[in-house]
Write a protein that holds these residues in place. Structure first.
Motif, PDB file in Angstrom:
ATOM      1  N   SER A   1     -20.646  24.927 -37.482  1.00  0.00           N
ATOM      2  CA  SER A   1     -21.014  24.593 -36.104  1.00  0.00           C
ATOM      3  C   SER A   1     -20.347  23.288 -35.719  1.00  0.00           C
ATOM      4  CB  SER A   1     -22.527  24.414 -36.004  1.00  0.00           C
ATOM      5  OG  SER A   1     -22.870  23.921 -34.728  1.00  0.00           O
ATOM      6  N   THR A   2     -19.773  23.244 -34.546  1.00  0.00           N
ATOM      7  CA  THR A   2     -19.304  21.969 -33.999  1.00  0.00           C
ATOM      8  C   THR A   2     -20.214  21.582 -32.848  1.00  0.00           C
ATOM      9  OG1 THR A   2     -17.026  22.448 -34.606  1.00  0.00           O
ATOM     10  CG2 THR A   2     -17.350  20.759 -32.928  1.00  0.00           C
ATOM     11  N   ARG A   3     -20.215  22.394 -31.793  1.00  0.00           N
ATOM     12  CA  ARG A   3     -20.926  22.050 -30.561  1.00  0.00           C
ATOM     13  C   ARG A   3     -22.445  21.988 -30.734  1.00  0.00           C
ATOM     14  NH1 ARG A   3     -16.115  23.687 -29.368  1.00  0.00           N
ATOM     15  NH2 ARG A   3     -16.473  25.043 -31.135  1.00  0.00           N
ATOM     16  N   THR A   4     -23.015  23.037 -31.318  1.00  0.00           N
ATOM     17  CA  THR A   4     -24.479  23.114 -31.344  1.00  0.00           C
ATOM     18  C   THR A   4     -25.057  21.959 -32.155  1.00  0.00           C
ATOM     19  OG1 THR A   4     -24.292  25.497 -31.144  1.00  0.00           O
ATOM     20  CG2 THR A   4     -26.436  24.652 -31.831  1.00  0.00           C
ATOM     21  N   ARG A   5     -24.530  21.779 -33.368  1.00  0.00           N
ATOM     22  CA  ARG A   5     -25.112  20.750 -34.229  1.00  0.00           C
ATOM     23  C   ARG A   5     -24.858  19.347 -33.663  1.00  0.00           C
ATOM     24  NH1 ARG A   5     -23.418  17.654 -38.151  1.00  0.00           N
ATOM     25  NH2 ARG A   5     -21.386  18.659 -38.337  1.00  0.00           N
ATOM     26  N   ILE A   6     -23.607  19.099 -33.284  1.00  0.00           N
ATOM     27  CA  ILE A   6     -23.285  17.728 -32.869  1.00  0.00           C
ATOM     28  C   ILE A   6     -23.929  17.387 -31.526  1.00  0.00           C
ATOM     29  CG2 ILE A   6     -21.396  16.152 -32.272  1.00  0.00           C
ATOM     30  CD1 ILE A   6     -19.790  17.563 -34.535  1.00  0.00           C
ATOM     31  N   SER A   7     -23.965  18.364 -30.604  1.00  0.00           N
ATOM     32  CA  SER A   7     -24.588  18.014 -29.316  1.00  0.00           C
ATOM     33  C   SER A   7     -26.097  17.862 -29.466  1.00  0.00           C
ATOM     34  CB  SER A   7     -24.213  18.997 -28.202  1.00  0.00           C
ATOM     35  OG  SER A   7     -24.772  20.252 -28.421  1.00  0.00           O
ATOM     36  N   PHE A   8     -26.715  18.591 -30.398  1.00  0.00           N
ATOM     37  CA  PHE A   8     -28.143  18.360 -30.680  1.00  0.00           C
ATOM     38  C   PHE A   8     -28.344  16.973 -31.299  1.00  0.00           C
ATOM     39  CE2 PHE A   8     -29.999  22.740 -30.235  1.00  0.00           C
ATOM     40  CZ  PHE A   8     -31.089  22.336 -29.483  1.00  0.00           C
ATOM     41  N   CYS A   9     -27.458  16.599 -32.214  1.00  0.00           N
ATOM     42  CA  CYS A   9     -27.584  15.266 -32.832  1.00  0.00           C
ATOM     43  C   CYS A   9     -27.442  14.189 -31.759  1.00  0.00           C
ATOM     44  CB  CYS A   9     -26.527  15.065 -33.917  1.00  0.00           C
ATOM     45  SG  CYS A   9     -26.839  16.049 -35.390  1.00  0.00           S
ATOM     46  N   MET A  10     -26.478  14.362 -30.842  1.00  0.00           N
ATOM     47  CA  MET A  10     -26.295  13.367 -29.778  1.00  0.00           C
ATOM     48  C   MET A  10     -27.509  13.351 -28.857  1.00  0.00           C
ATOM     49  SD  MET A  10     -23.669  11.958 -30.698  1.00  0.00           S
ATOM     50  CE  MET A  10     -23.605  10.760 -29.376  1.00  0.00           C
ATOM     51  N   ALA A  11     -28.009  14.547 -28.529  1.00  0.00           N
ATOM     52  CA  ALA A  11     -29.196  14.632 -27.654  1.00  0.00           C
ATOM     53  C   ALA A  11     -30.350  13.864 -28.286  1.00  0.00           C
ATOM     54  CB  ALA A  11     -29.575  16.098 -27.437  1.00  0.00           C
TER      55      ALA A  11
ATOM     56  N   PRO B   1     -25.255  18.044 -24.597  1.00  0.00           N
ATOM     57  CA  PRO B   1     -26.283  17.037 -24.893  1.00  0.00           C
ATOM     58  C   PRO B   1     -27.388  16.989 -23.842  1.00  0.00           C
ATOM     59  CG  PRO B   1     -24.101  16.130 -25.261  1.00  0.00           C
ATOM     60  CD  PRO B   1     -23.897  17.476 -24.628  1.00  0.00           C
ATOM     61  N   TRP B   2     -27.041  17.069 -22.542  1.00  0.00           N
ATOM     62  CA  TRP B   2     -28.066  16.926 -21.481  1.00  0.00           C
ATOM     63  C   TRP B   2     -29.057  18.087 -21.547  1.00  0.00           C
ATOM     64  CZ3 TRP B   2     -26.511  12.383 -21.188  1.00  0.00           C
ATOM     65  CH2 TRP B   2     -25.177  12.044 -20.990  1.00  0.00           C
ATOM     66  N   VAL B   3     -28.485  19.296 -21.688  1.00  0.00           N
ATOM     67  CA  VAL B   3     -29.333  20.487 -21.730  1.00  0.00           C
ATOM     68  C   VAL B   3     -30.187  20.465 -22.998  1.00  0.00           C
ATOM     69  CG1 VAL B   3     -29.252  22.997 -21.988  1.00  0.00           C
ATOM     70  CG2 VAL B   3     -27.762  21.872 -20.321  1.00  0.00           C
ATOM     71  N   ARG B   4     -29.605  20.038 -24.093  1.00  0.00           N
ATOM     72  CA  ARG B   4     -30.357  20.044 -25.348  1.00  0.00           C
ATOM     73  C   ARG B   4     -31.395  18.919 -25.378  1.00  0.00           C
ATOM     74  NH1 ARG B   4     -25.181  22.691 -27.373  1.00  0.00           N
ATOM     75  NH2 ARG B   4     -25.975  24.781 -27.869  1.00  0.00           N
ATOM     76  N   MET B   5     -31.171  17.841 -24.627  1.00  0.00           N
ATOM     77  CA  MET B   5     -32.232  16.827 -24.487  1.00  0.00           C
ATOM     78  C   MET B   5     -33.455  17.476 -23.839  1.00  0.00           C
ATOM     79  SD  MET B   5     -29.850  13.644 -23.295  1.00  0.00           S
ATOM     80  CE  MET B   5     -30.965  12.240 -23.180  1.00  0.00           C
ATOM     81  N   ALA B   6     -33.213  18.271 -22.792  1.00  0.00           N
ATOM     82  CA  ALA B   6     -34.335  18.958 -22.132  1.00  0.00           C
ATOM     83  C   ALA B   6     -34.984  19.952 -23.104  1.00  0.00           C
ATOM     84  CB  ALA B   6     -33.841  19.673 -20.878  1.00  0.00           C
ATOM     85  N   GLY B   7     -34.170  20.617 -23.909  1.00  0.00           N
ATOM     86  CA  GLY B   7     -34.701  21.565 -24.898  1.00  0.00           C
ATOM     87  C   GLY B   7     -35.567  20.860 -25.933  1.00  0.00           C
TER      88      GLY B   7
END
Ligand code: NCD
Length: 327
Positions: free
Chosen positions: A59-69, A311-317
């Motif tokens: 995973s690139t996007r899912t894991r890293i954008s969740f970590c950033m979120a 990141p923005w969407v996953r912050m809401a998640g």
């Protein structure tokens, strides 16, 4: 399964109303982040809450954008990559036990990606905290669906009455299953589906569209007549790592095909683009540029605008999974 938790396991867990709240909240997160003092404000919101992840597939996007979120919200993040090799899963531990153990460390949210369909639900069955599905085999990828739908809403200001083209590996792509399933719940959606014969939509999902009376047609090539009325063209990678391996050559969208999409229409792709190059290098080179620097023919090529939403969407998640966001 603990019913008081806020799992995100399938796209069905998120009603259109809840998705609407999440999209609003994601916009708020982005605006707040960029406002004076906003970064510090956000970082205090969930300071010290714990996010644990286990990823059993790349995973690139899912894991890293969740970590950033999680980082932007002040959370602490720990996790295991290549988890089906490096965790006790290798010793034969059940998913339920693993879910129970990981959630028992004062964990607030867990994210899991598994090789096989349904395994994230087993983790959730054992878990004491909310679990988010980061993609389970060829089945579902609900947070990619959130990103896709937030991108579409951001562009058209509505999720109703949209004509969506979906192309590529409709059989094995979990992002297609989550997106098509969810968009079929919005009034006026219609689909034009493009795929090689070997990669057509799963019978179960096709039946769901029929049952819900969602108009759709299926095709095996791209052409200007079929693409002219589309607002969204959602391209996907052939999931050759899954059952069946390489089944056919991709339907490629290049500069010419991009021009066939109706005025104001956009090209999305969950990424990564595969080695088959289902979006041409010329289009991708334009897409990588900031939107206002693209040539006019490539203005709607948005796969990276889409990944930037992560990141923005996953912050809401995360906020929903923590129990602080409602429909
Ligand atoms: C997708 C996935 O993992 O299903 N990637 C992603 O999360 N953006 C799409 C893919 O791998 O083709």
């Amino acid at each position: 399964m603990n019913k008081n938790l806020h799992h995100i396991l399938t796209a069905r867990d998120l009603s259109p109303e809840l998705l609407g709240s999440m999209i609003k909240r994601a916009k708020w997160m982005k605006e707040t982040f960029h406002s004076l003092g906003g970064r510090d404000y956000l970082r205090k919101m969930y300071e010290g809450r714990v996010l644990l992840y286990t990823f059993g597939e790349p995973s690139t996007r899912t894991r890293i954008s969740f970590c950033m979120a999680a980082f932007f919200l002040g959370m602490h993040v720990e996790g295991s990559d290549n988890a089906e090799e490096f965790s006790s899963k290798k010793k034969g531990e059940s998913w339920e036990d693993m879910g129970r153990v990981m959630s028992g460390y004062q964990t607030d949210v867990m994210i899991a990606r598994t090789k096989n369909a349904g395994d994230v639900e087993k983790i959730a069955a054992g878990s004491l905290c909310s679990v988010i599905n980061g993609g389970d085999g060829d089945r579902e990828h609900p947070t990619q669906m959130m990103v896709d739908i937030a991108t579409i809403e951001g562009e058209f200001n509505t999720l109703e009455g949209l004509h969506i083209g979906v192309c590529g590996d409709l059989l094995r792509s979990r992002t297609v299953h989550s997106l098509v399933g969810k968009m079929s719940e919005f009034p006026g959606t219609q689909f034009t589906l493009f795929s090689p014969k070997e990669l057509m939509l799963k019978p179960k999902l096709r039946q769901l569209l029929i049952d819900k009376r969602v108009p759709f047609t299926e095709h095996h090539e791209l052409n200007p007549e079929l693409m002219g009325g589309l607002q969204v063209f959602y391209q996907t990678r052939a999931q050759d790592e899954r059952k069946g391996g390489t089944l056919s050559a991709p339907l490629v969208i290049g500069r010419e095909e991009l021009g066939w999409i109706g005025d104001g229409g956009i090209l999305l792709h969950p990424l990564p683009v595969g080695p088959g190059g289902e979006i041409s290098p010329e289009v991708m080179a334009q897409a990588r540029l900031p939107r206002d620097q693209r040539e006019s023919w490539a203005h709607g090529a948005m796969p990276f605008d889409q990944s930037d939403m992560g990141p923005w969407v996953r912050m809401a998640g995360l906020e929903y999974a923590l129990g602080y966001l409602e429909a």
